[in-house]
Enzyme design. Structure first.
Site, PDB file in Angstrom:
ATOM      1  N   ASP A 505       0.859  -1.186   0.000  1.00 57.49           N
ATOM      2  CA  ASP A 505       0.000   0.000   0.000  1.00 57.49           C
ATOM      3  C   ASP A 505       0.901   1.245   0.000  1.00 57.49           C
ATOM      4  OD1 ASP A 505      -2.163   1.657   0.274  1.00 57.49           O
ATOM      5  OD2 ASP A 505      -2.775   0.916   2.236  1.00 57.49           O
ATOM      6  N   ASP A 592      -9.133   4.229  -1.116  1.00 53.00           N
ATOM      7  CA  ASP A 592      -9.929   4.572   0.065  1.00 53.00           C
ATOM      8  C   ASP A 592     -11.245   5.229  -0.323  1.00 53.00           C
ATOM      9  OD1 ASP A 592      -7.740   3.568   1.248  1.00 53.00           O
ATOM     10  OD2 ASP A 592      -6.997   5.464   2.040  1.00 53.00           O
TER      11      ASP A 592
END
Ligand SMILES: *[C@@H]1O[C@H](CO)[C@@H](O)[C@H](O)[C@H]1NC(C)=O
Ligand SMILES: *[C@@H]1O[C@H](CO)[C@@H](O)[C@H](O)[C@H]1NC(C)=O
Length: 920
Positions: A505, A592
């Site tokens: 990530d 997100d």
């Protein structure tokens, strides 16, 4: 996973809505080169080809290009460039334009291509009257007009398909020596520019490149993910261009052309007549303008005035901050061709481990071993399948990757073994920022050996990320990639086994205190040493490589995961940043998002766009990352996710727990049903990904890929196809009792069968489908066969030897075809012919199951439990199974009303070919 600003999240949650802080990110006006280039609208290109220098050798044409002063009568050469046109296999051309003699080498993107592209033949057809004509071996011609320079790519009918520099927007800003006293701290400034409190020193000055591409007769263009906009790209004249710059955008917004995590500079143009494309091979910050002349509000261009009125054409313009002009032109001529032409260059996704196509349960964070155990046990207690549990950053010893929090995770090996025992896997996160803490082995090794990215002055760059003060590994240095890969070895990361996989990530990279939440552009990366190259020529700047930083990160991860098991097991990696070629290493998710209907809806166009750009293994955080999804939204998201390639639920640390059993029992039942649908199709998914590894085509595909002449499909991006077989129209609106569904194939007699009822629908375009909260509109195309496994177990691994049900959906000719891929699901033994790839063909005379490669086999214990034949007009009287020298009479049941014939318990082994013979 997440971004900075817990407090901000709470504040916004109280305020009730989330919103991106646009001030953190540049507009085109605030980006020096974008502002500079966008303003440039010359009437005539300054670039011209020197006809005397044209050489065609092998598959390459080379020639000198000059910029000339067009203001004066006399032809004064301003600068020299080297043009290279290469013919590549499969109807692809490559055009490169670099300075003939640059001050220092300009950056050429390194990792996007899957090796050197394969050459086609190229021959000189003519060089007369100021036009050079060449042709590839298929007969595609390229016409290069010398003055002003333009390149025309013709289709096989000799019609103009793609035009470069037709709008005179070709620019290669030459590198120049810094003049004495030269400054210019404004946004035009050649020697530095500012954004908010950040200063970019621009040591090389201006070095931007730009090129316009025209697609005559195109209705629409697509591609250049990652954005939250429609799949079909819009005219940008009135607003911002589409931006490609990998960024960690906190609470990214919908319907936007802002850059987010991924940047894949490939664009396709489509009309009923032809499909073409271009791949802008550049890893620097890039902006793309689009003008679709068929759209009403387009300001008429010069060409429009000349031709008088509207024409069907889309013009695009790519503008990058650095690099060279390096563009691949795909001549199609159908959607499948251009998608394949792109993956032919950038690679396909290798066959993924099978578990990774099943369901993933994630949360920031599962707190400790007990939590992990309890979540896993709850799936079993509630009879809900799951293959993977995920651990976000909190599992580490205070954000030091490759370590465990010894209190919360004292026995990771035992925890993993417990998961393995029920066929489950673990994914743990590893981010590329490294905590700057004395005593942390990784930081000490990186410091001692010079493994970190450097700042503009050559000192170690320090930024701020999850661990606090952090530095960033410079994967461009082969020593660093090797060292990093070795960290994934079992002995270097105790607690991991072959059943532990990885999530990279924050690899845009995300830098909380950096300009636009990323690394300053004047940071320095490794460059292989070359004689006589020092000073500015001895390193690359972050500006050159930014969009491919994450690619280098996941490449090293993949290498490490291969090495840890001596190349025996297939790794699974998830990445957030993406670039061309990412599919060779990792799956991608849309970052997100939030528990809002709009984010559920946009997951479809975002993943179709990714898939068209090579990355089929795509999904969104099911349920939404920020905020809490109420039951209806959660249900719809699971139902949608069940039919998207990467299927993972994930949530923010501040949100309420939401594992499927935490809802009311009625909702839990719906989530279970959605998950069971996924598991029933697990071998179908696996076959689709195997086929992608062969043909490079999107698994999740736009309708126009299969129906390229049906204009209604060109703008549909809330429906999609899986392979050729299934059409999905997820319900992404609250409180609806019906949805409009478009069934393509009009005029061709196509049929679509509702997978719940086997009810056939003729392809008639739009119709209204009733839905309730349990209904997912999914249709199987007439003429296809889909393998199912009806005995859903705790994990896909436990279903490996279960029997198959084949669903045969007949077309108007009473025929159908399907395929099935079987192997061990986790090793590379399939490379040594240990697999089955079978065709299943239905004809009125019977059904055959035959191996595509007669040399390959796999000792599966699976067998055929049932064959469901939908749309049967004249059912056979008897059926017999023939396998080897055995013949068995079979039982059949006809379900009148919906014309479904069920062949019961054929019992054929899937390890050997078989045949069912009908008689009437
Ligand atoms: C593994 O499973 C056993 C049996 O359920 C349990 O007692 C043990 O605590 C588990 N270990 C971990 C680390 O979760
Ligand atoms: C199968 O093996 C034979 C003999 O080695 C070979 O000639 C043939 O090409 C192989 N077939 C396939 C599909 O690989």
């Amino acid at each position: 996973m997440k971004t900075l600003g817990l407090l901000l999240v709470i504040a916004l949650a109280l305020a009730g809505s989330l919103a991106v802080d646009r001030n953190n990110f540049k507009t085109c006006e605030q980006s020096g080169f974008c502002k500079r280039l966008r303003a440039l609208k010359p009437e005539k290109s300054q670039y011209s080809l020197n006809l005397d220098t044209v050489i065609v050798h092998g598959n390459v044409l080379t020639a000198e290009v000059n910029t000339v002063d067009t203001e004066t009568e006399k032809r004064i050469v301003l600068w020299n460039y080297a043009l290279k046109l290469s013919a590549l296999v499969d109807g692809t051309f490559r055009v490169e334009l670099d300075e003939a003699d640059p001050l220092y080498p300009r950056y050429r993107t390194m990792l996007a291509l899957d090796g050197e592209p394969k050459a086609d033949g190229l021959k000189l057809v003519s060089n007369e009257k100021g036009v050079v004509t060449v042709a590839n071996s298929q007969g595609h011609k390229v016409l290069i007009t010398a003055e002003p320079l333009r390149l025309e790519f013709l289709d096989l009918d000799g019609q103009l398909a793609v035009l470069l520099n037709g709008n005179s927007q070709l620019v290669v800003e030459p590198l120049k020596v810094k003049e004495e006293g030269e400054e210019g701290d404004d946004n035009e400034g050649a020697r530095g520019e500012n954004f908010k409190s950040h200063h970019d020193s621009k040591p090389r000055g201006n070095e931007a490149v730009s090129l316009d591409v025209s697609f005559p007769e195109a209705d629409h263009v697509y591609g250049i993910p990652e954005h939250t906009d429609k799949f079909s790209l819009r005219t940008t004249t009135a607003g911002e261009p589409y931006r490609l710059y990998n960024l960690d955008v906190f609470e990214y917004e919908l319907d936007s052309r802002m850059a987010i995590y991924g940047a894949i500079p490939v664009m396709y143009a489509h009309s009923a007549k032809r499909t073409t494309g271009v791949f802008w091979h550049n890893s620097a910050e890039t902006w793309v303008d689009v003008v679709n002349h068929a759209e009403g509000n387009v300001v008429s261009s010069l060409v429009n005035l000349v031709t008088g009125g509207q024409k069907k054409q889309v013009d695009a313009r790519f503008m990058s901050e650095s690099g060279i002009v390096d563009v691949f032109v795909f001549l199609g001529s159908r959607p499948k061709d251009v998608f394949r032409q792109f993956t032919r260059l950038t690679g396909v996704a290798p066959v993924p481990p099978k578990f990774s196509l099943a369901y993933h349960q994630s949360r920031w964070n599962y707190n400790d071993e007990n939590d992990v155990r309890s979540v896993s046990e709850n799936f079993d207690a509630h009879d809900i399948p799951a293959d993977v549990l995920w651990l976000d950053i909190e599992y580490t010893d205070r954000k030091k990757y490759f370590t465990w929090d010894a209190e919360k995770f004292p026995n990771p090996l035992e925890m993993v073994a417990n998961l393995s025992a029920v066929g489950r896997k673990l994914v743990v996160i590893i981010d590329p920022h490294i905590k700057r803490e004395a005593g942390y082995f990784l930081h000490e090794d990186a410091t001692d050996n010079g493994y970190y990215v450097q700042d503009k002055d050559g000192k170690v760059y320090e930024g701020w990320c999850w661990p606090g003060s952090s530095s960033y590994l410079d994967f461009f240095d082969p020593r660093v990639s090797k060292y990093y890969a070795e960290r994934y070895l079992f002995e270097n990361f105790p607690g991991t086994t072959k059943d532990v996989h990885h999530w990279n990530d924050m690899n845009e990279p995300s830098v909380f205190n950096g300009p636009e939440i990323t690394m300053p552009k004047d940071c320095r990366h490794y460059k292989p040493p070359q004689d006589g190259h020092d000073g500015l020529a001895s390193f690359w700047e972050h500006r050159h490589v930014h969009n491919e930083y994450g690619l280098w990160n996941i490449r090293a991860t993949q290498q490490g995961m291969l090495d840890r098991a001596s190349g025996q097991y297939r790794p699974f990696i998830l990445t957030r940043s993406a670039f061309a070629g990412t599919q060779r290493y990792a799956a991608v998710w849309t970052g997100d998002n939030a528990a809002e209907w709009g984010f559920l809806a946009v997951s479809v166009p975002m993943c179709i766009s990714m898939a068209a750009a090579g990355i089929s293994f795509c999904g969104s955080d099911v349920g939404g990352f920020f905020k809490y999804p109420e039951a209806e939204l959660m249900t719809r998201w699971y139902q949608a996710g069940a039919y998207q390639p990467f299927f993972r639920a994930h949530s923010h640390i501040e949100t309420k727990r939401r594992e499927p059993w935490l809802y009311e029992p009625a909702t839990t039942a719906l989530l279970r049903d959605a998950l069971r649908r996924r598991y029933a199709l697990i071998d179908y998914w696996y076959t689709l990904f195997y086929e992608h590894s062969l043909d490079g085509l999107p698994v999740m595909r736009p309708l126009f890929q299969e129906f390229p002449e049906e204009e209604d499909t060109f703008t549909i991006d809330d429906h999609y196809l899986l392979g050729e077989e299934l059409l999905i129209r997820p319900v992404v609106e609250p409180g609806v009792s019906s949805v409009r569904v478009y069934l393509p194939g009009k005029g061709a007699g196509a049929l679509w069968y509702d997978v719940d009822s086997y009810q056939p629908h003729a392809a008639n375009g739009y119709f209204t489908q009733d839905v309730n909260i349990a209904k997912i509109p999914v249709y199987q195309r007439g003429g296809t066969i889909i393998p199912r496994k009806e005995r859903v177990r705790r994990s896909s691994a436990l279903m490996a030897n279960d029997p198959y049900t084949f669903v045969v959906a007949l077309d108007a000719d009473n025929k159908a075809h399907g395929s099935l891929y079987i192997d061990d699901g986790e090793t590379y033994d399939h490379k040594n012919n240990k697999y089955i790839y079978a065709h299943i063909d239905y004809e009125p005379s019977g059904i055959t199951y035959s191996f595509v490669n007669e040399n390959a086999s796999y000792p599966t214990r699976s067998w055929v439990e049932r064959i469901v034949i939908a749309g049967i007009q004249a059912p056979p009287k008897t059926a017999k199974l023939v396998q080897g020298d055995k013949q068995t009479a079979l039982q059949m049941t006809l379900h009148k009303g919906n014309d479904v014939l069920v062949v019961r318990k054929p019992g054929a082994s899937m390890a050997q070919p078989w045949k069912i013979v009908f008689s009437y």
